[in-house]
Design a protein around this motif. Structure first.
Motif, PDB file in Angstrom:
ATOM      1  N   ALA A 210       0.827  -1.209   0.000  1.00 15.42           N
ATOM      2  CA  ALA A 210       0.000   0.000   0.000  1.00 15.42           C
ATOM      3  C   ALA A 210       0.862   1.260   0.000  1.00 15.42           C
ATOM      4  CB  ALA A 210      -0.921   0.002   1.227  1.00 15.42           C
ATOM      5  N   ARG A 211       2.101   1.120   0.407  1.00 16.20           N
ATOM      6  CA  ARG A 211       2.933   2.303   0.625  1.00 16.20           C
ATOM      7  C   ARG A 211       4.023   2.530  -0.406  1.00 16.20           C
ATOM      8  NH1 ARG A 211       5.096   1.870   6.537  1.00 16.20           N
ATOM      9  NH2 ARG A 211       6.389   3.605   5.837  1.00 16.20           N
ATOM     10  N   VAL A 212       4.453   1.471  -1.076  1.00 19.67           N
ATOM     11  CA  VAL A 212       5.578   1.639  -2.011  1.00 19.67           C
ATOM     12  C   VAL A 212       5.348   0.892  -3.318  1.00 19.67           C
ATOM     13  CG1 VAL A 212       7.268   1.969  -0.157  1.00 19.67           C
ATOM     14  CG2 VAL A 212       6.901  -0.327  -1.087  1.00 19.67           C
ATOM     15  N   PHE A 213       6.016   1.390  -4.357  1.00 21.65           N
ATOM     16  CA  PHE A 213       6.103   0.716  -5.646  1.00 21.65           C
ATOM     17  C   PHE A 213       7.387  -0.105  -5.684  1.00 21.65           C
ATOM     18  CE2 PHE A 213       3.286   4.200  -6.637  1.00 21.65           C
ATOM     19  CZ  PHE A 213       2.494   3.753  -7.687  1.00 21.65           C
ATOM     20  N   HIS A 214       7.367  -1.211  -6.451  1.00 20.47           N
ATOM     21  CA  HIS A 214       8.604  -1.958  -6.658  1.00 20.47           C
ATOM     22  C   HIS A 214       8.760  -2.300  -8.134  1.00 20.47           C
ATOM     23  CE1 HIS A 214       5.521  -5.086  -5.858  1.00 20.47           C
ATOM     24  NE2 HIS A 214       6.189  -5.801  -6.734  1.00 20.47           N
ATOM     25  N   GLY A 215       9.996  -2.494  -8.535  1.00 21.62           N
ATOM     26  CA  GLY A 215      10.283  -2.884  -9.912  1.00 21.62           C
ATOM     27  C   GLY A 215      11.694  -3.432  -9.980  1.00 21.62           C
ATOM     28  N   VAL A 216      11.952  -4.233 -11.004  1.00 19.55           N
ATOM     29  CA  VAL A 216      13.268  -4.871 -11.135  1.00 19.55           C
ATOM     30  C   VAL A 216      13.788  -4.631 -12.546  1.00 19.55           C
ATOM     31  CG1 VAL A 216      14.548  -7.046 -10.946  1.00 19.55           C
ATOM     32  CG2 VAL A 216      12.560  -6.654  -9.482  1.00 19.55           C
ATOM     33  N   THR A 217      15.045  -4.217 -12.657  1.00 20.82           N
ATOM     34  CA  THR A 217      15.632  -3.934 -13.972  1.00 20.82           C
ATOM     35  C   THR A 217      15.880  -5.241 -14.736  1.00 20.82           C
ATOM     36  OG1 THR A 217      17.901  -3.994 -13.135  1.00 20.82           O
ATOM     37  CG2 THR A 217      16.762  -1.855 -13.073  1.00 20.82           C
ATOM     38  N   PRO A 218      15.951  -5.166 -16.071  1.00 20.96           N
ATOM     39  CA  PRO A 218      16.143  -6.385 -16.876  1.00 20.96           C
ATOM     40  C   PRO A 218      17.442  -7.125 -16.526  1.00 20.96           C
ATOM     41  CG  PRO A 218      15.462  -4.562 -18.269  1.00 20.96           C
ATOM     42  CD  PRO A 218      15.746  -3.979 -16.912  1.00 20.96           C
ATOM     43  N   VAL A 219      17.412  -8.416 -16.775  1.00 22.45           N
ATOM     44  CA  VAL A 219      18.618  -9.229 -16.586  1.00 22.45           C
ATOM     45  C   VAL A 219      19.207  -9.591 -17.948  1.00 22.45           C
ATOM     46  CG1 VAL A 219      18.103 -10.177 -14.309  1.00 22.45           C
ATOM     47  CG2 VAL A 219      17.156 -11.291 -16.317  1.00 22.45           C
ATOM     48  N   GLU A 220      20.530  -9.597 -17.995  1.00 23.06           N
ATOM     49  CA  GLU A 220      21.241  -9.943 -19.225  1.00 23.06           C
ATOM     50  C   GLU A 220      22.211 -11.082 -18.947  1.00 23.06           C
ATOM     51  OE1 GLU A 220      22.815  -6.086 -19.977  1.00 23.06           O
ATOM     52  OE2 GLU A 220      20.737  -5.382 -20.147  1.00 23.06           O
ATOM     53  N   PRO A 221      22.482 -11.892 -19.973  1.00 20.17           N
ATOM     54  CA  PRO A 221      23.428 -12.986 -19.749  1.00 20.17           C
ATOM     55  C   PRO A 221      24.851 -12.438 -19.585  1.00 20.17           C
ATOM     56  CG  PRO A 221      22.614 -13.013 -22.026  1.00 20.17           C
ATOM     57  CD  PRO A 221      21.916 -11.895 -21.337  1.00 20.17           C
ATOM     58  N   ILE A 222      25.609 -13.007 -18.683  1.00 16.60           N
ATOM     59  CA  ILE A 222      27.027 -12.652 -18.575  1.00 16.60           C
ATOM     60  C   ILE A 222      27.786 -13.338 -19.710  1.00 16.60           C
ATOM     61  CG2 ILE A 222      29.089 -12.877 -17.122  1.00 16.60           C
ATOM     62  CD1 ILE A 222      27.099 -12.826 -14.676  1.00 16.60           C
ATOM     63  N   ASP A 223      27.566 -14.651 -19.853  1.00 19.38           N
ATOM     64  CA  ASP A 223      28.136 -15.412 -20.971  1.00 19.38           C
ATOM     65  C   ASP A 223      26.978 -15.816 -21.872  1.00 19.38           C
ATOM     66  OD1 ASP A 223      29.091 -17.227 -22.758  1.00 19.38           O
ATOM     67  OD2 ASP A 223      29.970 -18.583 -21.268  1.00 19.38           O
ATOM     68  N   PRO A 224      26.848 -15.128 -23.048  1.00 15.62           N
ATOM     69  CA  PRO A 224      25.674 -15.371 -23.906  1.00 15.62           C
ATOM     70  C   PRO A 224      25.595 -16.798 -24.438  1.00 15.62           C
ATOM     71  CG  PRO A 224      27.016 -13.503 -24.695  1.00 15.62           C
ATOM     72  CD  PRO A 224      27.794 -14.172 -23.602  1.00 15.62           C
ATOM     73  N   ALA A 225      26.690 -17.547 -24.336  1.00 16.85           N
ATOM     74  CA  ALA A 225      26.684 -18.912 -24.871  1.00 16.85           C
ATOM     75  C   ALA A 225      26.050 -19.899 -23.891  1.00 16.85           C
ATOM     76  CB  ALA A 225      28.120 -19.356 -25.187  1.00 16.85           C
ATOM     77  N   ARG A 226      25.838 -19.465 -22.670  1.00 18.01           N
ATOM     78  CA  ARG A 226      25.314 -20.390 -21.652  1.00 18.01           C
ATOM     79  C   ARG A 226      23.904 -19.961 -21.212  1.00 18.01           C
ATOM     80  NH1 ARG A 226      27.193 -20.818 -16.752  1.00 18.01           N
ATOM     81  NH2 ARG A 226      28.417 -18.908 -16.695  1.00 18.01           N
TER      82      ARG A 226
END
Ligand SMILES: [Fe+2]
Length: 240
Positions: A210-226
């Protein structure tokens, strides 16, 4: 247990949210009967694709279950859709979304029961007596956000938001090969109140919705091959 709970509860009462360290959460869950975290965590390898993504994304997997939570204990409710109004979720809200049910084994797992007991022990006393329900409508979500080289994974595609409930727990289960995924907390006027990144299993954000908004920034791969993904458990509690 009570001292840790009080400390977290005080932070939530004062700030509207709290970041909970892994060791603190571990202590609370151990007292509540946590066992076989590894088995619980492994259940995130078996989630269904979220087909209700208005942005067309195919990066979110999930399972969902509803429970009745009270001083008498935990009771699973019949499987039901997840509903958020468009007021709370302009992107994906406004319709009943059916997701794969949380499996029987996960729904009765001692790790999940420990989390639900801890949520009740934390959130019920924070609720003013006049508004406290006999039984809390509680929803549990298992989420996996997958990050690919050509498609960042968005944990909260709707942006900064409220869930439309009373209380929210977001617990990190596992991070594999991803960077970023920073949790931001804003007050109702949009002013930043806090920012942190859930990195270790059990690290959690607890939120007075009731008091705050929340959100999470996008995640990106560290090693795109995995393979790259972020697994979280979300528990919400509201008046029925
Ligand atoms: Fe949320």
């Amino acid at each position: 247990m009570t001292e840790k709970l009080h400390r977290i509860g005080d932070a939530v009462a004062t700030e509207g949210f709290s970041f909970v360290e892994s060791a603190d959460m571990q202590g609370l869950l151990d007292v509540a009967g946590l066992r076989d975290w590894e088995g619980f965590s492994a259940s995130w390898d078996d989630l269904g694709l979220d087909a209700f993504m208005a942005d067309g994304g195919r990066y979110r997997r999930r399972r969902h279950a509803a429970f009745a939570l009270s001083a008498d204990g935990i009771r699973r409710k019949p499987h039901q859709p997840h509903y958020q109004s468009r007021d709370y979720n302009p992107l994906n809200g406004g319709l009943e979304r059916w997701f794969e049910p949380i499996t029987e084994a996960t729904g009765t797992h001692p790790a999940l029961e420990a989390v639900l007991k801890t949520c009740f022990a934390l959130f019920d006393p924070l609720t003013p007596a006049g508004t406290k329900p006999e039984v809390w409508h509680t929803e549990v979500h298992q989420f996996r956000i997958e990050a690919r080289a050509d498609e960042a994974g968005r944990p909260t595609p709707e942006g900064m938001h409220r869930d439309g409930v009373d209380w929210v727990l977001v617990m990190l289960v596992r991070r594999e090969n991803v960077s970023s995924g920073t949790t931001n907390i804003h007050d109702l006027a949009g002013r930043p109140l806090g920012s942190f990144t859930l990195r270790q299993p059990l690290e959690s954000a607890v939120v007075d919705d009731a008091r705050v908004f929340h959100g999470v920034t996008p995640v990106e791969p560290i090693d795109p091959a995995r393979p790259a993904f972020r697994d979280v458990l979300v528990v919400t509690m509201r008046r029925p």
